[in-house]
Design a protein around this motif. Structure first.
Motif, PDB file in Angstrom:
ATOM      1  N   PRO A   1      36.472   2.099  17.537  1.00 34.42           N
ATOM      2  CA  PRO A   1      35.621   3.566  16.959  1.00 34.42           C
ATOM      3  C   PRO A   1      35.155   3.153  15.384  1.00 34.42           C
ATOM      4  O   PRO A   1      34.463   3.247  15.256  1.00 34.42           O
ATOM      5  CB  PRO A   1      35.603   4.633  17.479  1.00 34.42           C
ATOM      6  N   LEU A   2      36.571   3.650  14.238  1.00 37.31           N
ATOM      7  CA  LEU A   2      36.100   2.900  13.306  1.00 37.31           C
ATOM      8  C   LEU A   2      35.438   1.792  12.751  1.00 37.31           C
ATOM      9  O   LEU A   2      35.155   1.488  11.610  1.00 37.31           O
ATOM     10  CB  LEU A   2      37.171   3.028  12.297  1.00 37.31           C
ATOM     11  N   GLY A   3      36.215   0.993  13.949  1.00 34.50           N
ATOM     12  CA  GLY A   3      35.858  -0.357  13.380  1.00 34.50           C
ATOM     13  C   GLY A   3      33.568  -0.517  13.843  1.00 34.50           C
ATOM     14  O   GLY A   3      33.185  -1.308  12.967  1.00 34.50           O
ATOM     15  N   GLY A   4      33.845   0.232  14.596  1.00 40.80           N
ATOM     16  CA  GLY A   4      32.335  -0.125  14.763  1.00 40.80           C
ATOM     17  C   GLY A   4      31.126   0.486  14.271  1.00 40.80           C
ATOM     18  O   GLY A   4      30.386   0.076  12.848  1.00 40.80           O
ATOM     19  N   VAL A   5      31.905   1.832  13.425  1.00 36.04           N
ATOM     20  CA  VAL A   5      31.235   2.243  12.128  1.00 36.04           C
ATOM     21  C   VAL A   5      31.264   1.485  10.703  1.00 36.04           C
ATOM     22  O   VAL A   5      30.391   0.854  10.626  1.00 36.04           O
ATOM     23  CB  VAL A   5      31.625   3.963  11.280  1.00 36.04           C
ATOM     24  N   LEU A   6      32.509   0.972  10.488  1.00 35.58           N
ATOM     25  CA  LEU A   6      32.454  -0.078   9.284  1.00 35.58           C
ATOM     26  C   LEU A   6      31.169  -1.231   9.910  1.00 35.58           C
ATOM     27  O   LEU A   6      30.741  -1.810   8.968  1.00 35.58           O
ATOM     28  CB  LEU A   6      33.649  -0.545   9.368  1.00 35.58           C
ATOM     29  N   PHE A   7      31.419  -1.702  11.066  1.00 37.73           N
ATOM     30  CA  PHE A   7      31.063  -3.195  11.509  1.00 37.73           C
ATOM     31  C   PHE A   7      29.361  -2.527  11.262  1.00 37.73           C
ATOM     32  O   PHE A   7      28.331  -3.820  10.489  1.00 37.73           O
ATOM     33  CB  PHE A   7      31.032  -3.574  12.929  1.00 37.73           C
ATOM     34  N   ALA A   8      28.634  -1.591  11.067  1.00 36.47           N
ATOM     35  CA  ALA A   8      27.577  -1.105  11.302  1.00 36.47           C
ATOM     36  C   ALA A   8      27.169  -0.931   9.568  1.00 36.47           C
ATOM     37  O   ALA A   8      26.018  -1.003   8.705  1.00 36.47           O
ATOM     38  CB  ALA A   8      27.237  -0.117  12.155  1.00 36.47           C
ATOM     39  N   LEU A   9      27.789  -0.572   8.762  1.00 34.79           N
ATOM     40  CA  LEU A   9      27.459  -0.024   7.278  1.00 34.79           C
ATOM     41  C   LEU A   9      27.966  -1.554   6.786  1.00 34.79           C
ATOM     42  O   LEU A   9      27.178  -2.281   5.714  1.00 34.79           O
ATOM     43  CB  LEU A   9      29.048   0.786   6.528  1.00 34.79           C
ATOM     44  N   GLU A  10      28.624  -2.604   6.960  1.00 29.92           N
ATOM     45  CA  GLU A  10      29.002  -3.899   6.292  1.00 29.92           C
ATOM     46  C   GLU A  10      28.116  -4.988   6.920  1.00 29.92           C
ATOM     47  O   GLU A  10      27.507  -5.562   5.939  1.00 29.92           O
ATOM     48  CB  GLU A  10      31.075  -3.992   6.474  1.00 29.92           C
ATOM     49  N   GLU A  11      27.904  -4.692   8.252  1.00 27.03           N
ATOM     50  CA  GLU A  11      27.303  -6.562   9.052  1.00 27.03           C
ATOM     51  C   GLU A  11      26.317  -6.052   9.015  1.00 27.03           C
ATOM     52  O   GLU A  11      24.620  -6.941   8.465  1.00 27.03           O
ATOM     53  CB  GLU A  11      27.706  -7.297   9.761  1.00 27.03           C
ATOM     54  N   MET A  12      25.739  -5.187   9.640  1.00 25.29           N
ATOM     55  CA  MET A  12      23.673  -4.789  10.063  1.00 25.29           C
ATOM     56  C   MET A  12      23.420  -4.317   9.165  1.00 25.29           C
ATOM     57  O   MET A  12      22.325  -4.833   9.083  1.00 25.29           O
ATOM     58  CB  MET A  12      24.483  -4.027  11.446  1.00 25.29           C
ATOM     59  N   SER A  13      23.048  -3.100   8.372  1.00 30.42           N
ATOM     60  CA  SER A  13      22.202  -1.873   8.071  1.00 30.42           C
ATOM     61  C   SER A  13      21.995  -2.684   7.362  1.00 30.42           C
ATOM     62  O   SER A  13      23.203  -2.828   6.327  1.00 30.42           O
ATOM     63  CB  SER A  13      23.320  -0.234   7.730  1.00 30.42           C
ATOM     64  N   SER A  14      21.144  -2.581   6.472  1.00 29.15           N
ATOM     65  CA  SER A  14      20.032  -2.774   5.323  1.00 29.15           C
ATOM     66  C   SER A  14      20.188  -1.635   4.593  1.00 29.15           C
ATOM     67  O   SER A  14      20.036  -1.731   3.343  1.00 29.15           O
ATOM     68  CB  SER A  14      18.900  -3.197   4.967  1.00 29.15           C
ATOM     69  N   TRP A  15      20.630  -0.088   5.146  1.00 30.83           N
ATOM     70  CA  TRP A  15      20.366   0.728   4.126  1.00 30.83           C
ATOM     71  C   TRP A  15      20.945   1.848   4.752  1.00 30.83           C
ATOM     72  O   TRP A  15      21.005   1.972   6.061  1.00 30.83           O
ATOM     73  CB  TRP A  15      18.982   1.471   4.552  1.00 30.83           C
ATOM     74  N   TRP A  16      21.892   3.003   4.046  1.00 28.81           N
ATOM     75  CA  TRP A  16      22.602   3.485   4.487  1.00 28.81           C
ATOM     76  C   TRP A  16      22.553   4.947   3.764  1.00 28.81           C
ATOM     77  O   TRP A  16      22.043   4.778   2.533  1.00 28.81           O
ATOM     78  CB  TRP A  16      23.817   2.924   4.639  1.00 28.81           C
ATOM     79  N   ARG A  17      22.407   6.129   4.368  1.00 30.45           N
ATOM     80  CA  ARG A  17      22.902   7.212   4.286  1.00 30.45           C
ATOM     81  C   ARG A  17      23.535   8.178   4.317  1.00 30.45           C
ATOM     82  O   ARG A  17      24.540   7.546   5.902  1.00 30.45           O
ATOM     83  CB  ARG A  17      21.070   8.522   4.432  1.00 30.45           C
ATOM     84  N   SER A  18      24.104   9.038   3.828  1.00 32.26           N
ATOM     85  CA  SER A  18      25.395   9.587   4.939  1.00 32.26           C
ATOM     86  C   SER A  18      25.041  10.588   5.908  1.00 32.26           C
ATOM     87  O   SER A  18      25.724  10.987   6.825  1.00 32.26           O
ATOM     88  CB  SER A  18      25.852  10.965   3.397  1.00 32.26           C
ATOM     89  N   ALA A  19      24.325  11.017   6.227  1.00 32.63           N
ATOM     90  CA  ALA A  19      23.588  11.398   7.773  1.00 32.63           C
ATOM     91  C   ALA A  19      23.107  10.718   8.734  1.00 32.63           C
ATOM     92  O   ALA A  19      24.079  10.768   9.605  1.00 32.63           O
ATOM     93  CB  ALA A  19      22.066  12.029   7.517  1.00 32.63           C
ATOM     94  N   LEU A  20      23.159   9.630   8.048  1.00 32.11           N
ATOM     95  CA  LEU A  20      23.775   8.497   9.384  1.00 32.11           C
ATOM     96  C   LEU A  20      24.726   8.193   9.608  1.00 32.11           C
ATOM     97  O   LEU A  20      25.173   7.889  10.961  1.00 32.11           O
ATOM     98  CB  LEU A  20      22.694   6.994   8.670  1.00 32.11           C
ATOM     99  N   LEU A  21      25.879   7.864   8.731  1.00 34.17           N
ATOM    100  CA  LEU A  21      27.268   7.922   8.398  1.00 34.17           C
ATOM    101  C   LEU A  21      27.675   9.049  10.024  1.00 34.17           C
ATOM    102  O   LEU A  21      28.456   7.924  11.199  1.00 34.17           O
ATOM    103  CB  LEU A  21      28.004   7.847   7.218  1.00 34.17           C
ATOM    104  N   TRP A  22      27.447  10.387  10.111  1.00 37.40           N
ATOM    105  CA  TRP A  22      27.452  11.189  10.066  1.00 37.40           C
ATOM    106  C   TRP A  22      27.692  10.863  12.205  1.00 37.40           C
ATOM    107  O   TRP A  22      28.169  10.953  13.058  1.00 37.40           O
ATOM    108  CB  TRP A  22      27.023  12.895  10.285  1.00 37.40           C
ATOM    109  N   ARG A  23      26.242  10.928  12.259  1.00 37.78           N
ATOM    110  CA  ARG A  23      25.516  10.360  14.037  1.00 37.78           C
ATOM    111  C   ARG A  23      26.394   9.668  14.200  1.00 37.78           C
ATOM    112  O   ARG A  23      26.507   8.842  15.158  1.00 37.78           O
ATOM    113  CB  ARG A  23      24.207  10.156  13.094  1.00 37.78           C
TER     114      ARG A  23
END
Length: 764
Positions: A243-265
């Protein structure tokens, strides 16, 4: 007057595709087919009509909006975890039955019949996957990560998130992986999660009559982008139970924009995945999952022994990381060449796509079945922790053709599923169970077979093949070092997998956490961090990460976070191209229809002229989709005058909602009479009166940062001096593509700047 109001993107870099017609809407290879691509509208259009709608919303509407976002994140986690578990359950049972039947024939010394059954089964499974992909959903081919990553960067392609794509992605990947192709499930699971999220966000599939009106609450690209990001993270979490790897994968590799609200979801979605998988594991532990046993790669701790190492172990690990980075870059280089070659073949037609998949399947079956005969039989160790030889199930001691009391170590690796091969390589207390040559042959086979298998017309991932290839490389290095190190061969396999992943995929934080969650051993953290940093740094000196290379081959106009140094020498006025299409604030219907039919622009500046303004002045920007909605409503004016409040009351905000990905209205579908063509339309209430504008003297580098960070589709370029027309042009994604810029300015030497950027990374 220069302008690039088109949303045309970078032409695919395949030489054979350069001649493709590309007037305004750009093309890219989506899955396995050449398709037009457009940009996404991540900016919320702040026009008078929508502002009025926002003001009319009550606190109940706002609460419902927030609640629905969280509810959809919950649904994404539930559905993706169930799909991930089903994938593993199906693959382990399908492939398991095939291996058991084949092994039973070999026990009876019926080798020819065993090979026939093995090869034909693999061929049928591969043929089914390729036929399904080629004829039902070509967008489902490949891993899907490049397509999802491009979408989250602002590139929309048709059918990438459609219901047929989702179904084919699931069934095709199960079939292809069960067919013993050296491909993985993680990449397709990322695409699957994104499909689930997109379908939920748009309320289902209207084309197939599967819609839920109560879900249709997110009518803009920004909300859908957030949910697709949740889906991609849930896909990785379901693939590796990380689960944590999935969150970080989305942050590091996939997403071009990031917000704290998105992190929680995203964290919430991946937590749901972890909980559901944990519950399903308990079902398997009771023996109700058939040959799945205790589960595949997503549900086991590959290494749980405490790791102890000393200063003398650091140098071998550093060398492992260094050469892992080199091997990873070579892997990317060869895969790029093979994918380009496959695309030459695919241009000849669908039949060639199917034939290539079948040829790869037959070649793979011959290698997997034949190579173990080259290995010598090993006597079963007296202190084996499991039954030796292994008969009728997966394990470290495959009997294959060996006499009683012996096992074939190469067959234990190669005549097995990828998940079981990783288990065998990572397993502890097995330093003497595999021979040097067997591990070397397995590494070479995995290295080249995974390259050849990825580009076929079937859902295929790269994560697991790269892990198994890197694990065999690390295991071989550990065997060479032997007793000179305190680390055992299983730990070297884990570090080898990390080095190869870092060298190929160029991620660090997310890969580190994913591998730690897989191995369940936090003591490996320092070594893992060092290996990933070194392998990534070494590989970056040679080429880009594998997904960026694939996006480049496919032609996706991806905007990278770094700015090319030559962009600092150019202004936005240097790259905008014409002609510029402008609408008046109150425009004649005939003029609007003519412009829409003769151009494919998706955004049009609105300029007020006398008598509406004392001098020409930029009012705002209106989208093609909104104009088409107005034309379909047929609320026209007999004379050039503004809409009154009663006329605006005839419109609903839902009518201006964004359609699903890849869909949209066409001007050809709007039929107007001669009388209607001579009427007028007031564009003011529906135009974005506060679009992003930049001066023509702004550097292109600065404009790119604004464009990417805000997630824009258009930037209006205005003159520096007021004595000129109110608009110079429009910047779109196309204008930031290096191919477009260097085509306009061939004097710029890109290779010189590339070498400089490698020597001076701070320039990026």
């Amino acid at each position: 007057m220069p302008n690039s109001a088109t949303d045309s993107e970078a032409v695919p870099l395949l030489p054979t595709l350069r001649h493709a017609t590309n007037s305004s809407s750009q093309v890219a290879i989506v899955g396995s087919n050449l398709c037009p691509v457009e940009s996404l509208d991540y900016e919320i259009a702040e026009n008078d009509f929508l502002k009025q709608d926002w003001r009319a919303r009550s606190k109940t509407h706002i609460f419902q909006y927030v609640f629905m976002k969280w509810l959809l994140c919950f649904f994404i986690g539930i559905i993706v975890s169930l799909i991930g578990f089903t994938n593993n359950l199906a693959v382990e049972n399908l492939a398991g039955v095939k291996f058991v039947v084949t092994s039973n024939m070999m026990l009876a010394r019926r080798f020819s019949m065993a090979f026939f059954v093995f090869a034909v089964t693999n061929l049928i499974l591969t043929l089914f996957a390729s036929l399904l992909t080629a004829f039902v959903a070509p967008a489902a081919a490949g891993s899907g990560i490049p397509e999802v990553k491009a979408y989250l960067n602002g590139v929309d392609a048709p059918h990438i998130f459609s219901l047929p794509t989702l179904v084919v992605k699931i069934i095709g990947n199960i079939s292809a992986v069960s067919g013993s192709l050296l491909i993985g499930k993680a990449g397709p699971m990322v695409h699957t999660g994104a499909c689930v999220a997109s379908l939920l966000a748009q309320g289902g599939s209207k084309r197939f009559g599967l819609t839920w009106r109560w879900l249709r609450y997110f009518n803009n690209d920004r909300d859908r982008r957030d949910l697709v990001t949740c889906g991609s993270a849930a896909g990785i979490a379901a693939s590796f139970r990380a689960p944590l790897g999935g969150v970080l994968f989305a942050l590091e590799e996939m997403s071009s924009w990031w917000r704290s609200a998105l992190l929680w979801r995203i964290f919430f979605s991946t937590a749901v995945v972890a909980i559901v998988l944990r519950a399903l594991i308990d079902v398997c532990l009771s023996g109700k999952c058939g040959l799945f046993g205790k589960g595949g790669l997503i549900v086991f701790d590959v290494y749980s022994e405490n790791a102890s190492y000393h200063l003398g172990d650091v140098l071998p690990v550093l060398l492992l990381a260094f050469f892992g980075g080199i091997l990873g870059s070579i892997y990317n280089f060869l895969l790029e060449k093979v994918l380009r070659a496959y695309n030459y073949i695919y241009e000849k037609g669908v039949a060639w796509k199917i034939l290539l998949a079948c040829a790869i399947s037959i070649f793979t079956s011959c290698l997997l079945f034949g190579l173990p005969f080259l290995a010598s039989c090993q006597p079963c160790p007296a202190d084996a922790l499991e039954e030796c030889p292994t008969i009728g199930r997966s394990g470290n001691f495959k009997k294959y053709q060996c006499p009683p009391g012996h096992y074939n170590d190469l067959a234990s690796l190669i005549f097995n599923t990828n998940d079981d091969a990783i288990k065998n390589l990572f397993s502890k207390n097995t330093d003497f169970e595999f021979h040097y040559l067997s591990v070397l042959v397995f590494f070479i086979t995995c290295f080249f077979l995974s390259i050849l298998s990825y580009g076929i017309v079937a859902p295929a991932g790269l994560f697991v093949p790269v892990i198994v290839t890197g694990a065999s490389y690390g295991r071989f290095v550990g065997m060479l070092i032997g007793s000179n190190s305190n680390l055992n061969d299983g730990l070297y396999a884990v570090l080898g997998a990390a080095s190869f992943l870092g060298g190929s995929m160029r991620m660090t934080v997310s890969l580190c956490v994913i591998l730690l969650e897989l191995t369940n051993n936090l003591l490996l953290l320092p070594m893992m961090m060092v290996v990933l940093l070194i392998s990534k740094t070494v590989a970056d000196a040679f080429n880009a990460n594998i997904y960026n290379l694939i996006m480049k081959i496919k032609g996706f106009p991806y905007l990278h976070s770094h700015v090319e140094p030559y962009m600092r020498q150019l202004t936005v006025g240097d790259v905008v191209t014409g002609p510029l299409q402008v609408f008046k604030g109150i425009e004649k219907i005939e003029t609007i229809v003519h412009v829409l039919k003769t151009t494919n622009h998706n955004g049009f500046p609105v300029v007020d002229e006398p008598p509406l303004a004392p001098a020409p002045v930029l009012y705002g920007l209106i989208l093609r989709a909104h104009i088409l909605t107005l034309l379909k409503k047929r609320v026209f004016l007999s004379s050039p005058m503004a809409f009154d409040s009663s006329t605006l009351a005839k419109f609903k905000a839902d009518e201006f909602a964004k359609k699903g990905s890849g869909r949209g209205d066409r001007i050809e579908d709007v039929e107007l009479s001669e009388e209607e063509l001579n009427m007028y339309l007031d564009l003011h209430p529906f135009s974005n009166a506060s679009p992003y504008t930049v001066l023509e003297t702004m550097s292109l580098a600065k404009a790119l940062v604004l464009f990417r960070e805000v997630g824009l589709r258009h930037i209006l370029v205005i003159p520096k001096f007021s004595n000129r027309p109110p608009l110079v042009g429009i910047l779109t994604r196309h204008d930031f593509m290096p191919e477009h810029i260097l085509g306009l300015r061939p004097s710029l030497s890109r290779s010189r700047w590339k070498r400089l950027r490698i020597r001076l990374p701070f320039l990026s």
